[in-house]
Scaffold this motif. Structure first.
Motif, PDB file in Angstrom:
ATOM      1  N   LEU A   1      -4.731   2.761   2.789  1.00  0.00           N
ATOM      2  CA  LEU A   1      -4.331   3.748   3.437  1.00  0.00           C
ATOM      3  C   LEU A   1      -2.808   3.987   4.099  1.00  0.00           C
ATOM      4  N   ASP A   2      -2.427   5.329   4.081  1.00  0.00           N
ATOM      5  CA  ASP A   2      -1.012   5.444   4.640  1.00  0.00           C
ATOM      6  C   ASP A   2      -1.407   6.523   5.705  1.00  0.00           C
ATOM      7  N   GLU A   3      -0.298   6.799   6.799  1.00  0.00           N
ATOM      8  CA  GLU A   3      -0.648   7.710   6.635  1.00  0.00           C
ATOM      9  C   GLU A   3      -1.373   9.132   6.657  1.00  0.00           C
ATOM     10  N   GLN A   4      -1.476   9.226   6.184  1.00  0.00           N
ATOM     11  CA  GLN A   4      -1.446  10.608   5.412  1.00  0.00           C
ATOM     12  C   GLN A   4      -3.564  10.462   4.906  1.00  0.00           C
ATOM     13  N   GLY A   5      -3.822   9.426   5.378  1.00  0.00           N
ATOM     14  CA  GLY A   5      -4.959   8.983   4.572  1.00  0.00           C
ATOM     15  C   GLY A   5      -5.436   8.304   2.974  1.00  0.00           C
ATOM     16  N   PRO A   6      -6.429   8.220   2.324  1.00  0.00           N
ATOM     17  CA  PRO A   6      -6.835   7.669   0.855  1.00  0.00           C
ATOM     18  C   PRO A   6      -4.784   7.445   0.198  1.00  0.00           C
ATOM     19  N   MET A   7      -4.856   6.452  -0.271  1.00  0.00           N
ATOM     20  CA  MET A   7      -3.280   6.571  -1.214  1.00  0.00           C
ATOM     21  C   MET A   7      -4.241   6.203  -2.749  1.00  0.00           C
ATOM     22  N   PRO A   8      -4.217   7.461  -3.116  1.00  0.00           N
ATOM     23  CA  PRO A   8      -5.306   7.489  -4.852  1.00  0.00           C
ATOM     24  C   PRO A   8      -4.258   6.391  -6.143  1.00  0.00           C
ATOM     25  N   GLY A   9      -5.895   5.360  -6.166  1.00  0.00           N
ATOM     26  CA  GLY A   9      -5.638   4.739  -7.128  1.00  0.00           C
ATOM     27  C   GLY A   9      -5.178   3.401  -6.967  1.00  0.00           C
ATOM     28  N   LEU A  10      -4.943   3.033  -5.454  1.00  0.00           N
ATOM     29  CA  LEU A  10      -4.359   2.082  -4.836  1.00  0.00           C
ATOM     30  C   LEU A  10      -6.032   1.454  -4.069  1.00  0.00           C
ATOM     31  N   TYR A  11      -6.009  -0.071  -4.423  1.00  0.00           N
ATOM     32  CA  TYR A  11      -7.776  -0.356  -3.855  1.00  0.00           C
ATOM     33  C   TYR A  11      -6.711  -1.768  -2.849  1.00  0.00           C
ATOM     34  N   ALA A  12      -7.500  -2.509  -2.047  1.00  0.00           N
ATOM     35  CA  ALA A  12      -7.682  -3.859  -1.713  1.00  0.00           C
ATOM     36  C   ALA A  12      -8.655  -4.661  -0.980  1.00  0.00           C
ATOM     37  N   ALA A  13      -8.308  -5.881  -1.213  1.00  0.00           N
ATOM     38  CA  ALA A  13      -9.633  -6.160  -0.764  1.00  0.00           C
ATOM     39  C   ALA A  13      -8.960  -8.012  -0.563  1.00  0.00           C
ATOM     40  N   GLY A  14      -9.544  -8.797   0.316  1.00  0.00           N
ATOM     41  CA  GLY A  14      -8.997  -9.974   0.657  1.00  0.00           C
ATOM     42  C   GLY A  14      -8.371 -10.026   1.809  1.00  0.00           C
ATOM     43  N   GLU A  15      -7.479 -12.105   1.686  1.00  0.00           N
ATOM     44  CA  GLU A  15      -6.419 -11.893   3.191  1.00  0.00           C
ATOM     45  C   GLU A  15      -5.059 -10.413   3.060  1.00  0.00           C
ATOM     46  N   THR A  16      -4.857  -9.616   1.839  1.00  0.00           N
ATOM     47  CA  THR A  16      -4.370  -9.025   1.637  1.00  0.00           C
ATOM     48  C   THR A  16      -4.521  -7.459   2.983  1.00  0.00           C
ATOM     49  N   THR A  17      -5.281  -7.770   3.653  1.00  0.00           N
ATOM     50  CA  THR A  17      -6.384  -6.736   4.253  1.00  0.00           C
ATOM     51  C   THR A  17      -5.965  -6.980   5.526  1.00  0.00           C
ATOM     52  N   GLY A  18      -6.373  -6.063   6.425  1.00  0.00           N
ATOM     53  CA  GLY A  18      -6.228  -5.921   7.829  1.00  0.00           C
ATOM     54  C   GLY A  18      -7.352  -7.015   7.825  1.00  0.00           C
ATOM     55  N   HIS A  19      -6.957  -8.571   7.556  1.00  0.00           N
ATOM     56  CA  HIS A  19      -8.516  -8.998   7.957  1.00  0.00           C
ATOM     57  C   HIS A  19      -9.405  -8.649   9.355  1.00  0.00           C
ATOM     58  N   PHE A  20      -8.922  -9.093  10.576  1.00  0.00           N
ATOM     59  CA  PHE A  20      -9.684  -8.578  11.639  1.00  0.00           C
ATOM     60  C   PHE A  20      -9.190  -7.632  12.619  1.00  0.00           C
ATOM     61  N   TYR A  21     -10.237  -7.296  13.839  1.00  0.00           N
ATOM     62  CA  TYR A  21      -9.091  -6.912  14.473  1.00  0.00           C
ATOM     63  C   TYR A  21      -9.654  -6.889  15.955  1.00  0.00           C
ATOM     64  N   ARG A  22      -9.005  -7.718  17.240  1.00  0.00           N
ATOM     65  CA  ARG A  22      -9.572  -8.079  17.932  1.00  0.00           C
ATOM     66  C   ARG A  22     -10.134  -9.082  18.092  1.00  0.00           C
ATOM     67  N   THR A  23     -11.059  -9.932  16.988  1.00  0.00           N
ATOM     68  CA  THR A  23     -11.490 -11.319  17.286  1.00  0.00           C
ATOM     69  C   THR A  23     -11.640 -11.228  16.399  1.00  0.00           C
ATOM     70  N   ALA A  24     -12.653 -12.208  15.824  1.00  0.00           N
ATOM     71  CA  ALA A  24     -12.793 -13.304  14.923  1.00  0.00           C
ATOM     72  C   ALA A  24     -13.679 -13.750  14.119  1.00  0.00           C
ATOM     73  N   PRO A  25     -15.028 -13.163  13.306  1.00  0.00           N
ATOM     74  CA  PRO A  25     -16.217 -13.463  13.684  1.00  0.00           C
ATOM     75  C   PRO A  25     -16.186 -14.894  12.734  1.00  0.00           C
ATOM     76  N   ASN A  26     -16.819 -15.828  12.675  1.00  0.00           N
ATOM     77  CA  ASN A  26     -16.839 -17.584  12.345  1.00  0.00           C
ATOM     78  C   ASN A  26     -17.308 -17.077  10.520  1.00  0.00           C
ATOM     79  N   ALA A  27     -16.298 -17.498   9.107  1.00  0.00           N
ATOM     80  CA  ALA A  27     -17.395 -17.523   8.221  1.00  0.00           C
ATOM     81  C   ALA A  27     -18.146 -16.412   7.694  1.00  0.00           C
ATOM     82  N   VAL A  28     -16.898 -15.208   7.887  1.00  0.00           N
ATOM     83  CA  VAL A  28     -16.789 -14.343   7.616  1.00  0.00           C
ATOM     84  C   VAL A  28     -15.919 -13.887   6.105  1.00  0.00           C
TER      85      VAL A  28
END
Length: 204
Positions: A154-181
């Motif tokens: 996502l950018d400020e306008q929404g989804p960026m066509p054709g660009l996908y991401a997963a894993g550590e390169t993404t925003g991993h957690f928000y405010r808490t870090a659940p164990n083992a996920v």
């Protein structure tokens, strides 16, 4: 937990480790004198099955047969630490048989104790007494690319066509870090990202 003055400053029973450790680390690093604190325990720690798994330190604890001796070993005012432990013990009036280190057990200190102790409130009274030094440290960072449920970046306008991401390169957690996920999350969104990328190519 006590600071360099021998005073409590945090609800040690406010939640499970993954729910509180970031706030605690920030508090120690940014608000405590010398950026250090101490976890004060008694020898009943050793009676908790598997307690070793909870010790995230290579530094052995300070040990002493009295609270005053322990205060001297860690360099905090003995009268303050004695008063803190006495106040804590006076508030830890719940049934100690309810203690359960594996979950939030509801064994709270009485309401007069400030900061509160919401779970695991057992009096400290069985020597030897222990003090583990605590400091804040960076285990991993929380930032990364924002994505949606389809693994689209996502950018400020929404989804960026054709660009996908997963894993550590993404925003991993928000405010808490659940164990083992982390690995499970990477697996699930990696599969989603792959499926969505193939679909995007087929639609072109």
């Amino acid at each position: 937990m006590v600071d360099q003055h021998g005073h409590r400053f945090f609800d040690e029973g406010g939640g499970l480790m993954h729910e509180t450790w970031e706030r605690l680390a920030r508090d120690i690093h940014f608000a405590r004198p010398k950026r250090m604190a101490y976890a004060i325990l008694d020898s009943r720690l050793f009676e908790i099955d598997g307690y070793e798994r909870a010790i995230r330190s290579e530094v052995p604890p300070y040990r002493a047969q009295s609270i005053e001796e322990l205060a001297a070993r860690i360099g905090v005012p003995a009268a303050n630490l004695r008063g803190t432990v006495d106040a804590f013990n006076a508030a830890a009036t719940g049934d100690p048989s309810r203690f359960d280190a594996s979950r939030c057990d509801g064994l709270a200190a009485s309401g007069e104790l400030q900061p509160p102790k919401s779970n695991w409130a057992r009096a400290i009274g069985k020597p030897p007494y222990l003090a583990y030094p605590l400091v804040g440290a960076i285990a991993y960072t929380f930032g990364g690319l924002a994505t949606n449920a389809r693994a689209e970046v996502l950018d400020e306008q929404g989804p960026m066509p054709g660009l996908y991401a997963a894993g550590e390169t993404t925003g991993h957690f928000y405010r808490t870090a659940p164990n083992a996920v982390a690995v499970l999350r990477a697996l699930v969104f990696g599969k989603i990202a792959g499926r969505e990328a193939i679909g995007f190519l087929h639609r072109r």
